[in-house]
Each structure stands twice: as C-alpha cells, then as structure tokens.
Design a protein around this motif. Structure first.
Motif, mmCIF file in Angstrom:
data_model
loop_
_atom_site.group_PDB
_atom_site.id
_atom_site.type_symbol
_atom_site.label_atom_id
_atom_site.label_comp_id
_atom_site.label_asym_id
_atom_site.label_seq_id
_atom_site.Cartn_x
_atom_site.Cartn_y
_atom_site.Cartn_z
ATOM 1 N N GLN A 1 2.769 0.157 -0.622
ATOM 2 C CA GLN A 1 3.627 -0.274 0.483
ATOM 3 C C GLN A 1 4.820 -1.087 -0.022
ATOM 4 O O GLN A 1 4.819 -1.592 -1.147
ATOM 5 N N ARG A 2 5.830 -1.201 0.822
ATOM 6 C CA ARG A 2 7.000 -2.004 0.532
ATOM 7 C C ARG A 2 7.224 -2.997 1.661
ATOM 8 O O ARG A 2 6.872 -2.732 2.814
ATOM 9 N N VAL A 3 7.817 -4.122 1.324
ATOM 10 C CA VAL A 3 8.121 -5.127 2.341
ATOM 11 C C VAL A 3 9.189 -4.583 3.272
ATOM 12 O O VAL A 3 10.199 -4.029 2.836
ATOM 13 N N SER A 4 8.969 -4.744 4.576
ATOM 14 C CA SER A 4 9.909 -4.246 5.571
ATOM 15 C C SER A 4 11.229 -5.015 5.512
ATOM 16 O O SER A 4 11.262 -6.199 5.168
ATOM 17 N N GLN A 5 12.312 -4.334 5.872
ATOM 18 C CA GLN A 5 13.637 -4.950 5.772
ATOM 19 C C GLN A 5 13.781 -6.187 6.663
ATOM 20 O O GLN A 5 14.419 -7.170 6.281
ATOM 21 N N ASN A 6 13.184 -6.159 7.848
ATOM 22 C CA ASN A 6 13.310 -7.326 8.727
ATOM 23 C C ASN A 6 12.583 -8.540 8.149
ATOM 24 O O ASN A 6 13.009 -9.681 8.349
ATOM 25 N N ILE A 7 11.505 -8.290 7.397
ATOM 26 C CA ILE A 7 10.785 -9.389 6.761
ATOM 27 C C ILE A 7 11.615 -9.958 5.617
ATOM 28 O O ILE A 7 11.690 -11.185 5.428
ATOM 29 N N ASN B 1 6.292 -9.166 14.147
ATOM 30 C CA ASN B 1 7.343 -8.439 13.431
ATOM 31 C C ASN B 1 6.854 -7.808 12.129
ATOM 32 O O ASN B 1 7.627 -7.166 11.429
ATOM 33 N N ARG B 2 5.571 -7.992 11.802
ATOM 34 C CA ARG B 2 5.029 -7.403 10.585
ATOM 35 C C ARG B 2 4.628 -5.953 10.856
ATOM 36 O O ARG B 2 4.075 -5.645 11.900
ATOM 37 N N HIS B 3 4.894 -5.081 9.886
ATOM 38 C CA HIS B 3 4.639 -3.654 10.087
ATOM 39 C C HIS B 3 3.513 -3.104 9.225
ATOM 40 O O HIS B 3 3.004 -2.009 9.495
ATOM 41 N N ASN B 4 3.150 -3.806 8.184
ATOM 42 C CA ASN B 4 2.103 -3.306 7.294
ATOM 43 C C ASN B 4 1.406 -4.478 6.612
ATOM 44 O O ASN B 4 1.726 -5.643 6.862
ATOM 45 N N ASP C 1 3.613 -6.791 4.468
ATOM 46 C CA ASP C 1 4.322 -7.751 5.322
ATOM 47 C C ASP C 1 3.417 -8.945 5.667
ATOM 48 O O ASP C 1 3.852 -10.094 5.674
#
Length: 214
Positions: free
Chosen positions: A183-189, A203-206, A209
């Motif tokens: 996984q990768r850290v989401s842009q909003n995070i 606001n966390r997606h995975n 995050d």
C-alpha cells in the motif's frame, strides 16, 4: 470513596469468560491494564490523590469496554470481545465508534454498577470515556471533568505507542505483511502531514494511512 480494588477484581472476573487466546482480545486486555498503570504514574507525578485518583483508575479500567461487550459470532462460535471485532475483526473506528459503544455498554445496559455502586460519579465517568478518543475535546468543560478527560486521553495514547511498537501487522490490521507493504500513503494524508494537521480517522483509506495516523 469507592473500592477500586473491588472494581478491578470485578473487571478481571468478567473478562476471564472470553477467549484470551485471541490475539486481539489479549492485546486489549494488556492495553487496558497498562493504561491503568500509566494513569497511576501520571496521578503520582501530578499529585492527584483520593477520589480523583480512584476515578482516574476506574475510567482507565473501563475506557475500552467496547471490546469487552459479550456477543457471539454469527456462526455460534466462542464469544469474543467487542461488536466491532465480531463484525469486522478490526479495531478500526471507521466501523464503529468504540467510545460511544463503551458508554452504551456501561450506562445504557447498566454494567457500570458491576464496578461502582455509587452513581454520583456517573456523569464524569461517562463523559470522560465518551471523550477519550475524540479528535478534539469539547470547549469549556468543568475543571473536574477536564482533568479526567486529559488523564485518560494521555494515558491511552502513551500506551498506544507501546502497542504499535510491539504488535504485528496481522494483529493490528488483520492483513499480511505483503499486503500492508504494497500500500501507499494516500495523498490527502500526505497533505495533512505537510500542513502539520492531525489526521481524521474518517479520512484514512487504507491500513498504511491508519499506521501513519498512529
């Protein structure tokens, strides 16, 4: 004054009925007892004594009662703690707010009387538990309540550093290491980090995050 030793004995008698070999359940039991220990440390160094100290211990003992809510799995297997663990095998509060459910278990279902006979402290206990995991606590709290809210928030977060440092990815997130590291850290995070802003759980997606937010 109330009997905090009796409250702890009642708590331990209650949790022994559950599957302590479940890694998530064991994690939460150890976490609860460590939060009580951390609260004891903070009370000592902040010179908090008497009823205020005992209240802080009791709130620490009961702050995660969501995870100790007896319930059976849909297929009838051994009960495990917490409706969110039962339904989702997860600690993620996007599934269900653990503080709100803890308050419901204690005060709507009457379990609080198993731990303290006197109801004069119910409001402080209920609100401290309800507020302990909020993104931001309400303004203008009464000083006695604010002290308890700050104590449980600090004790809880301090032990969370220990939990996240020693527990496995599988226990924390119920996914494999390979899936986690893919996984990768989401842009909003990332934007929140750049702005030095606390991360809202919504606001966390995975799972990555979630880890970054911790």
């Amino acid at each position: 004054m109330f009997d905090i030793l009796k409250a702890k004995e009642s708590f331990m008698n209650y949790v022994r009925q559950f599957d302590l070999t479940n890694d998530k359940i064991h994690l939460k039991l150890v976490h609860t007892l460590e939060v009580v220990h951390t609260t004891e440390y903070l009370c000592h160094h902040e010179n908090i004594t008497g009823v205020e100290r005992n209240l802080a211990y009791l709130i620490a003992l009961l702050h995660d009662m969501k995870y100790y809510n007896k319930d059976t799995k849909p297929d009838g297997r051994i009960p495990i703690w917490g409706k969110s663990i039962k339904r989702f095998n997860s600690f993620d509060d996007r599934n269900i707010d653990h503080a709100k459910l803890g308050v419901q278990v204690l005060f709507k279902e009457g379990m609080i009387r198993n731990f303290i006979d006197d109801d004069q402290y119910d409001e402080i206990i209920e609100k401290a538990i309800a507020y302990h995991s909020l993104y931001k606590i309400p303004n203008n709290l009464e000083p006695s309540l604010l002290k308890q809210v700050l104590l449980i928030r600090d004790s809880d977060k301090l032990d969370n550093f220990r939990v996240k440092n020693i527990e496995s990815i599988q226990t924390l997130f119920s996914i494999s290491d390979a899936d986690f590291y893919s996984q990768r850290v989401s842009q909003n995070i990332l934007k929140d980090i750049e702005n030095h802003t606390l991360i809202l759980k919504e606001n966390r997606h995975n799972e990555v995050d979630m880890w970054v937010s911790y």
